[in-house]
Design a protein around this motif. Structure first.
Motif, short mmCIF file in Angstrom:
data_model
loop_
_atom_site.label_atom_id
_atom_site.label_comp_id
_atom_site.label_asym_id
_atom_site.label_seq_id
_atom_site.Cartn_x
_atom_site.Cartn_y
_atom_site.Cartn_z
N UNK A 64 -7.23 4.52 -13.11
CA UNK A 64 -6.15 5.35 -12.59
C UNK A 64 -6.73 6.61 -11.94
N UNK A 65 -6.17 6.95 -10.79
CA UNK A 65 -6.61 8.14 -10.06
C UNK A 65 -7.69 7.87 -9.04
N UNK A 66 -8.30 6.70 -9.08
CA UNK A 66 -9.37 6.38 -8.13
C UNK A 66 -8.79 5.99 -6.77
N UNK A 67 -9.54 6.32 -5.72
CA UNK A 67 -9.15 5.95 -4.36
C UNK A 67 -9.42 4.47 -4.14
N UNK A 68 -8.55 3.84 -3.34
CA UNK A 68 -8.73 2.42 -3.00
C UNK A 68 -8.54 2.24 -1.51
N UNK A 93 -4.96 4.01 -0.54
CA UNK A 93 -4.32 5.11 -1.26
C UNK A 93 -5.06 5.44 -2.53
N UNK A 94 -4.29 5.62 -3.59
CA UNK A 94 -4.84 6.00 -4.89
C UNK A 94 -4.14 5.22 -5.99
N UNK A 110 4.66 -10.87 -11.75
CA UNK A 110 4.49 -9.76 -12.69
C UNK A 110 3.85 -8.56 -11.98
N UNK A 111 4.31 -7.33 -12.28
CA UNK A 111 3.65 -6.14 -11.72
C UNK A 111 2.31 -5.92 -12.40
N UNK A 112 1.30 -5.56 -11.62
CA UNK A 112 -0.03 -5.32 -12.18
C UNK A 112 -0.50 -3.88 -11.96
N UNK A 113 0.01 -3.22 -10.93
CA UNK A 113 -0.44 -1.86 -10.64
C UNK A 113 0.51 -1.20 -9.65
N UNK A 114 0.31 0.10 -9.48
CA UNK A 114 1.05 0.85 -8.47
C UNK A 114 0.05 1.70 -7.69
N UNK A 115 0.18 1.66 -6.36
CA UNK A 115 -0.71 2.43 -5.50
C UNK A 115 0.09 3.53 -4.81
N UNK A 116 -0.42 4.75 -4.92
CA UNK A 116 0.18 5.86 -4.19
C UNK A 116 -0.43 5.90 -2.80
N UNK A 117 0.39 5.68 -1.79
CA UNK A 117 -0.11 5.66 -0.42
C UNK A 117 -0.57 7.05 0.01
N UNK A 118 -1.40 7.08 1.04
CA UNK A 118 -1.89 8.36 1.55
C UNK A 118 -0.87 9.04 2.46
#
Length: 210
Positions: A64-68, A93-94, A110-118
């Motif tokens: 969590x918190x890492x850039x992708x 994003x992140x 199933x949901x696996x993650x959420x990405x915060x877009x830039x």
């Protein structure tokens, strides 16, 4: 005494006339405040849903918190048949949330993650009488007044609601004092290292060309 009264009367008349002129031009303090629209800076979120064969999470490559980056490997899943499936990032994003860990059983959907877009945005409510100043894809200046060094970034009008969202009731119900229809305007904002979701964003409609 009469001279002093006369001076006061002249000053009063001048102030009233000046105030009326400012109101007529829309430059009084109330009008200026109404033209400064404020909203909260938001970051778009992308929910990742697993879309492959059922299996078991065997590897989580991000925290969590890492850039992708779009297309980057996030998870490895071992299917019931023994093959491994790669789960790739759908957006840049992140990582804002990870809901699986190694050993978890997952199925399609199933949901696996959420990405915060830039990409950021802010929603503003604009009076019907002012909406003609804005058009889709129009560039606007977005201010952030509460930063230690007030910042200004480029924004773009992404959407304007087709129907009023609510009526802003006036303080009086006198004849001619109709309710003001408000429309929802979304402004897309360029990302900046100084900006964080939750900050106050401001657009001054007086900065726009009539």
């Amino acid at each position: 005494m009469n001279l002093k009264i006369g001076v006061y009367m002249v000053m009063a008349v001048t102030l009233i006339a000046g105030g009326s002129l400012l109101v007529a031009k829309g430059k009084d303090a109330v009008s200026q405040a109404e033209n400064r629209k404020q909203g909260t800076l938001e970051a778009e979120q992308k929910i990742m849903l697993y879309d492959k064969s059922p299996g078991t999470i065997v590897q989580v490559n991000k925290a969590m918190g890492e850039a992708v980056q779009k297309g980057e490997l996030l998870f490895k899943v071992k299917s019931a048949g023994g093959t491994e499936e790669d789960v790739l990032a759908p957006e840049t994003g992140q990582m804002s949330k990870i809901v699986v860990k190694p050993g978890d059983q997952i199925t399609q959907g199933m949901p696996v993650a959420m990405i915060q877009k830039s990409a950021y945005y802010t929603d503003l409510y604009v009076q019907e009488s002012e909406i003609q100043k804005l058009a889709i894809n129009q560039g606007v200046k977005v201010h952030f007044p509460y930063l230690d060094h007030p910042d200004q970034v480029h924004g773009v009008v992404a959407s304007v609601a087709a129907a009023p969202q609510f009526a802003n009731l006036r303080m009086t119900r006198e004849r001619g004092q109709a309710d003001l229809s408000m429309l929802l305007v979304r402004i897309s904002v360029d990302a900046s290292p100084d900006l964080l979701p939750g900050m106050t964003a401001e657009v001054n409609l007086d900065d726009l060309a009539d």
